[in-house]
Enzyme design. Structure first.
Site, PDB file in Angstrom:
ATOM      1  N   SER A 157      45.088  46.482  24.061  1.00  0.00           N
ATOM      2  CA  SER A 157      43.710  46.075  24.706  1.00  0.00           C
ATOM      3  C   SER A 157      43.244  47.189  25.428  1.00  0.00           C
ATOM      4  CB  SER A 157      43.828  44.751  25.454  1.00  0.00           C
ATOM      5  OG  SER A 157      45.108  45.074  26.503  1.00  0.00           O
ATOM      6  N   ASP A 196      40.646  43.172  35.674  1.00  0.00           N
ATOM      7  CA  ASP A 196      41.178  41.962  35.872  1.00  0.00           C
ATOM      8  C   ASP A 196      42.506  42.270  36.176  1.00  0.00           C
ATOM      9  OD1 ASP A 196      42.776  42.648  33.258  1.00  0.00           O
ATOM     10  OD2 ASP A 196      41.448  41.440  32.147  1.00  0.00           O
ATOM     11  N   HIS A 248      43.951  44.895  33.146  1.00  0.00           N
ATOM     12  CA  HIS A 248      43.325  46.181  32.799  1.00  0.00           C
ATOM     13  C   HIS A 248      42.581  46.940  33.935  1.00  0.00           C
ATOM     14  CE1 HIS A 248      43.454  43.122  29.371  1.00  0.00           C
ATOM     15  NE2 HIS A 248      44.325  44.078  28.851  1.00  0.00           N
TER      16      HIS A 248
END
Ligand SMILES: *[C@@H]1O[C@H](CO)[C@@H](O)[C@H](O)[C@H]1NC(C)=O
Ligand SMILES: *[C@@H]1O[C@H](CO)[C@@H](O)[C@H](O)[C@H]1NC(C)=O
Ligand SMILES: *[C@@H]1O[C@H](CO)[C@@H](O)[C@H](O)[C@H]1NC(C)=O
Ligand SMILES: *[C@@H]1O[C@H](CO)[C@@H](O)[C@H](O)[C@H]1NC(C)=O
Ligand SMILES: *[C@@H]1O[C@H](CO)[C@@H](O)[C@H](O)[C@H]1NC(C)=O
Length: 351
Positions: free
Chosen positions: A30, A315, A318
């Site tokens: 990600s 978040d 991340h």
């Protein structure tokens, strides 16, 4: 000051002239995904607000507020556009590269499965074979479009999920089967085969990102506690075992494989040696509301913090775009000698 000035110069030079390498292929999780998971049945996707709040086209699937590492690197390499996701890369665009990265993906096939569909490194390598055959078809029709893919840049960034969404997750057995040392060894054995297969498909300039200091993520701190330390030390110790073996693997490849140019990016050290000039003063809480302790992502449609350039974390796992800029710049042009080994991406691209 120096860092900021250089950054502005290179970003403004985007759009002019040829890129430093003919194409750029991206494999990873990600931290690099730019929309490959959007159509999947998975919780690991980021195509909803407040993701992309600082990105020109909004929440298109990047797991951060703005650009991710692959985007920033494409700018530094002077590409005119970001590298398209495999999910919708079509036609001549693939000649400049493809982004295969997928949120929740890992070196191991089962990594991230509790979140839903994702494209593991093995599957990303299969997707790359599909791209290579598409490139062959395009260049068979149009000789002048031919590219020498051995001159292209490849970045590979896996392992974060093999710890966060596997070894240190209650949904997996690996922690009961392996000690941290054994787990690092089996991961590196599998990674070695995967990276070798990339070399076998003619990749020669390969930058591998090590695992970050994931014991310092708000998610791991919330779940495990820090026992009076700044971070979750046993998690950082486990990933450092992996990173040390990855450094040896990169050295081995450079010695054993002819014309191989592998480099290691020390994401772990970069995150732990932030200079005050970066302005990243909030290091242990997320900018968005990320209270879900299974997913670690932003609660949809909540207004995030306004001062996003002050935060390391967007978040609960991340980084913010501001943090991605710091990491990517130091990967491209090493700030400290230990940031990259044996050279930085700028040197690799020019070699
Ligand atoms: C052939 O490839 C060149 C170089 O990429 C490109 O400029 C040109 O438009 C292509 N021609 C056709 C007919 O697609
Ligand atoms: C492609 O590039 C590599 C590395 O620069 C070089 O060794 C090789 O000869 C080139 N191949 C072709 C077909 O030009
Ligand atoms: C917490 O820290 C103390 C003192 O360093 C140590 O003895 C203890 O094992 C640690 N506990 C855990 C759960 O890490
Ligand atoms: C590289 O070669 C050395 C010496 O032959 C060997 O021990 C090592 O396993 C090789 N490593 C890789 C990654 O191929
Ligand atoms: C975040 O969202 C949760 C769930 O809606 C809510 O209970 C909590 O108060 C929010 N936390 C913050 C810091 O805004």
């Amino acid at each position: 000051m120096w860092q900021v000035a250089v950054l502005i110069l290179s970003l403004s030079s985007l759009v002019y002239g040829a890129p430093q390498v003919p194409c750029y292929f991206i494999f990873g999780d990600s931290l690099y995904d730019n929309g490959n998971n959007n159509a999947f049945m998975t919780k690991a996707k980021a195509n909803y607000p407040p993701y992309g709040i600082d990105f020109p086209t909004g929440p298109v699937g990047r797991f951060t507020n703005g650009r991710n590492t692959a985007d920033i690197l494409a700018e530094l390499l002077e590409f005119e556009t970001y590298i398209p996701p495999f999910a919708n890369a079509r036609g001549q665009a693939i000649l400049k590269g493809v982004n295969y990265a997928s949120g929740a993906a890992g070196i191991r096939g089962e990594t991230g499965q509790h979140l839903g569909a994702r494209i593991s490194f093995n599957k990303q390598l299969i997707n790359h074979q599909i791209t290579l055959s598409r490139i062959q078809i395009i260049t068979a029709i149009n000789q002048s479009a031919a590219v020498n893919i051995s001159k292209c840049l490849y970045t590979v960034g896996f392992g974060n999920n093999d710890y966060i969404n596997n070894y240190f997750s209650p949904f997996y057995l690996t922690r009961r089967i392996y000690t941290p040392e054994q787990y690092a060894t089996v991961l590196i054995q599998q990674y070695s085969l995967q990276l070798k297969s990339l070399y076998n498909s003619k990749a020669r300039k390969i930058a591998v990102f090590g695992i970050g200091a994931i014991g310092c993520t708000p998610a791991m701190i919330t779940i495990y506690g820090t026992n009076g330390s700044l971070c979750v030390d046993f998690i950082n110790s486990a990933v450092q075992l992996f990173n040390a073996k990855l450094v040896s693997l990169v050295d081995d490849f450079n010695n054993n494989l002819s014309n191989a140019k592998f480099i290691y990016i020390n994401s772990y050290q970069i995150a732990l040696t932030l200079t005050p000039t970066t302005g990243l003063s909030v290091t242990n809480v997320p900018c968005c509301n990320a209270t879900n302790t299974i997913l670690f992502q932003c609660t949809p449609n909540r207004i995030p913090c306004p001062n996003r350039n002050d935060y390391v974390f967007w978040d609960a796992v991340h980084p913010t775009e501001a943090m991605d800029v710091v990491t990517t710049r130091r990967a491209y042009t090493a700030l400290l000698p230990q940031d990259t080994r044996p050279s930085d991406i700028q040197t690799l691209a020019a070699s």
